[in-house]
Design an enzyme around this catalytic site. Structure first.
Site, PDB file in Angstrom:
ATOM      1  N   ASN A 190       5.014  26.623 -76.186  1.00  0.00           N
ATOM      2  CA  ASN A 190       3.643  27.094 -76.384  1.00  0.00           C
ATOM      3  C   ASN A 190       3.528  28.600 -76.591  1.00  0.00           C
ATOM      4  O   ASN A 190       2.535  29.220 -76.227  1.00  0.00           O
ATOM      5  CB  ASN A 190       2.736  26.586 -75.260  1.00  0.00           C
ATOM      6  CG  ASN A 190       3.205  27.035 -73.893  1.00  0.00           C
ATOM      7  OD1 ASN A 190       4.146  27.812 -73.783  1.00  0.00           O
ATOM      8  ND2 ASN A 190       2.539  26.565 -72.857  1.00  0.00           N
ATOM      9  N   HIS A 192       3.828  33.386 -72.662  1.00  0.00           N
ATOM     10  CA  HIS A 192       3.579  33.349 -71.218  1.00  0.00           C
ATOM     11  C   HIS A 192       2.699  34.532 -70.868  1.00  0.00           C
ATOM     12  O   HIS A 192       2.852  35.609 -71.440  1.00  0.00           O
ATOM     13  CB  HIS A 192       4.884  33.476 -70.415  1.00  0.00           C
ATOM     14  CG  HIS A 192       4.632  33.905 -68.986  1.00  0.00           C
ATOM     15  ND1 HIS A 192       4.231  33.034 -68.021  1.00  0.00           N
ATOM     16  CD2 HIS A 192       4.648  35.139 -68.400  1.00  0.00           C
ATOM     17  CE1 HIS A 192       4.029  33.703 -66.876  1.00  0.00           C
ATOM     18  NE2 HIS A 192       4.282  34.982 -67.089  1.00  0.00           N
ATOM     19  N   TYR A 213      10.772  31.027 -63.399  1.00  0.00           N
ATOM     20  CA  TYR A 213       9.930  29.833 -63.266  1.00  0.00           C
ATOM     21  C   TYR A 213      10.211  29.055 -61.978  1.00  0.00           C
ATOM     22  O   TYR A 213       9.939  27.861 -61.908  1.00  0.00           O
ATOM     23  CB  TYR A 213      10.101  28.926 -64.489  1.00  0.00           C
ATOM     24  CG  TYR A 213       9.269  29.343 -65.682  1.00  0.00           C
ATOM     25  CD1 TYR A 213       7.872  29.400 -65.599  1.00  0.00           C
ATOM     26  CD2 TYR A 213       9.861  29.668 -66.900  1.00  0.00           C
ATOM     27  CE1 TYR A 213       7.101  29.766 -66.689  1.00  0.00           C
ATOM     28  CE2 TYR A 213       9.089  30.038 -68.000  1.00  0.00           C
ATOM     29  CZ  TYR A 213       7.710  30.084 -67.886  1.00  0.00           C
ATOM     30  OH  TYR A 213       6.938  30.443 -68.967  1.00  0.00           O
ATOM     31  N   LYS A 266       7.743  33.584 -76.458  1.00  0.00           N
ATOM     32  CA  LYS A 266       8.778  32.603 -76.155  1.00  0.00           C
ATOM     33  C   LYS A 266       9.671  32.315 -77.373  1.00  0.00           C
ATOM     34  O   LYS A 266       9.358  32.729 -78.490  1.00  0.00           O
ATOM     35  CB  LYS A 266       8.102  31.328 -75.641  1.00  0.00           C
ATOM     36  CG  LYS A 266       7.358  31.527 -74.302  1.00  0.00           C
ATOM     37  CD  LYS A 266       6.762  30.225 -73.775  1.00  0.00           C
ATOM     38  CE  LYS A 266       6.068  30.441 -72.433  1.00  0.00           C
ATOM     39  NZ  LYS A 266       5.550  29.164 -71.854  1.00  0.00           N
ATOM     40  N   GLU A 293       6.573  40.026 -61.806  1.00  0.00           N
ATOM     41  CA  GLU A 293       7.196  39.650 -63.082  1.00  0.00           C
ATOM     42  C   GLU A 293       7.592  40.895 -63.880  1.00  0.00           C
ATOM     43  O   GLU A 293       8.673  40.933 -64.479  1.00  0.00           O
ATOM     44  CB  GLU A 293       6.239  38.750 -63.878  1.00  0.00           C
ATOM     45  CG  GLU A 293       6.048  37.382 -63.203  1.00  0.00           C
ATOM     46  CD  GLU A 293       4.967  36.515 -63.841  1.00  0.00           C
ATOM     47  OE1 GLU A 293       4.358  36.927 -64.855  1.00  0.00           O
ATOM     48  OE2 GLU A 293       4.731  35.405 -63.317  1.00  0.00           O
TER      49      GLU A 293
HETATM   50  P1  RTP Z   1       3.073  30.187 -68.523  1.00  0.00           P
HETATM   51  O1  RTP Z   1       3.392  30.206 -67.044  1.00  0.00           O
HETATM   52  O2  RTP Z   1       4.292  29.992 -69.385  1.00  0.00           O
HETATM   53  O3  RTP Z   1       2.261  31.385 -68.916  1.00  0.00           O
HETATM   54  O4  RTP Z   1       2.118  28.948 -68.850  1.00  0.00           O
HETATM   55  P2  RTP Z   1       0.869  28.427 -68.036  1.00  0.00           P
HETATM   56  O5  RTP Z   1       0.598  29.305 -66.867  1.00  0.00           O
HETATM   57  O6  RTP Z   1      -0.232  28.220 -69.035  1.00  0.00           O
HETATM   58  O7  RTP Z   1       1.367  27.008 -67.562  1.00  0.00           O
HETATM   59  P3  RTP Z   1       2.216  26.607 -66.262  1.00  0.00           P
HETATM   60  O8  RTP Z   1       1.496  25.480 -65.605  1.00  0.00           O
HETATM   61  O9  RTP Z   1       2.533  27.818 -65.444  1.00  0.00           O
HETATM   62  O10 RTP Z   1       3.540  26.009 -66.890  1.00  0.00           O
HETATM   63  C1  RTP Z   1       4.598  26.860 -67.248  1.00  0.00           C
HETATM   64  C2  RTP Z   1       5.200  26.427 -68.559  1.00  0.00           C
HETATM   65  O11 RTP Z   1       5.883  25.199 -68.385  1.00  0.00           O
HETATM   66  C3  RTP Z   1       5.833  24.450 -69.592  1.00  0.00           C
HETATM   67  N1  RTP Z   1       5.222  23.166 -69.337  1.00  0.00           N
HETATM   68  N2  RTP Z   1       5.672  22.064 -69.860  1.00  0.00           N
HETATM   69  N3  RTP Z   1       6.073  19.369 -70.584  1.00  0.00           N
HETATM   70  C4  RTP Z   1       5.048  19.699 -69.797  1.00  0.00           C
HETATM   71  O12 RTP Z   1       4.248  18.869 -69.397  1.00  0.00           O
HETATM   72  C5  RTP Z   1       4.880  21.084 -69.425  1.00  0.00           C
HETATM   73  N4  RTP Z   1       3.947  21.562 -68.626  1.00  0.00           N
HETATM   74  C6  RTP Z   1       4.155  22.904 -68.567  1.00  0.00           C
HETATM   75  C7  RTP Z   1       5.018  25.257 -70.584  1.00  0.00           C
HETATM   76  O13 RTP Z   1       5.899  26.035 -71.380  1.00  0.00           O
HETATM   77  C8  RTP Z   1       4.194  26.143 -69.678  1.00  0.00           C
HETATM   78  O14 RTP Z   1       3.754  27.285 -70.376  1.00  0.00           O
HETATM   79 MG    MG Z   2       2.069  29.867 -65.454  1.00  0.00          MG
END
Ligand code: RTP
Ligand code: MG
Length: 140
Positions: free
Chosen positions: A114, A117, A51, A11, A128
């Site tokens: 973070n 992804h 997203y 990212k 994807e």
């Molecule tokens: P990713 O899709 O990016 O691999 O991350 P992930 O599965 O671990 O988490 P996900 O629930 O899919 O959330 C996607 C991305 O959204 C951002 N996020 N921000 N501010 C917040 O509370 C929040 N929650 C999620 C993060 O960049 C997360 O990786």
């Molecule tokens: Mg995710």
């Protein structure tokens, strides 16, 4: 378990801090092979599509803003059980909850920014990868 592919993004916080090599070292040390890789500037439209599943979430606008705030590195990773393996190597979404040695524990600064992804299922990985790579650009 057969060889599998997953989709990864380094990212904008990773490119901004010049950490792409350091993150790739963790990926390779875990036994995953980087079989496709490209540095791109994501458009707003690409980020919104990518997203889309989160479009009703309160952080959606911020997430799209962040993902388009600088270059990203899109990758195809290959290995045994690659989807689950990479989720393990990435660590929890919130770096404060990520296990020792994971990419997010090592490098991420917040839940929003973070560092990486990774696809959360084999089915999503396929979709994807297809959004960002043509078959000829992946060399296993
Ligand atoms: P990713 O899709 O990016 O691999 O991350 P992930 O599965 O671990 O988490 P996900 O629930 O899919 O959330 C996607 C991305 O959204 C951002 N996020 N921000 N501010 C917040 O509370 C929040 N929650 C999620 C993060 O960049 C997360 O990786
Ligand atoms: Mg995710």
């Amino acid at each position: 378990m057969a060889t599998e592919r997953t989709f990864s993004i380094l990212k904008p916080d990773a490119t901004r801090r010049n950490l792409t090599g350091a993150v790739n070292a963790v990926i390779e040390k875990a036994g995953l092979r980087i079989v496709g890789q490209r540095r791109i500037q994501m458009s707003r439209q690409q980020a919104e599509k990518f997203y889309e599943i989160h479009k009703e979430r309160p952080f959606f606008g911020e997430l799209v803003e962040f993902m388009t705030s600088g270059p990203v590195v899109v990758q195809v990773l290959e290995g045994e059980n690659a989807v689950a393996k990479y989720r393990e190597v990435m660590g929890a979404t919130n770096p404060a909850q990520a296990a020792e040695g994971t990419i997010r524990k090592l490098f991420a600064e917040s839940v929003g920014e973070n560092t990486v992804h990774g696809s959360d299922s084999a089915e999503n990985a396929k979709a994807e990868i297809a959004q960002f790579f043509q078959d000829g650009d992946i060399v296993g």
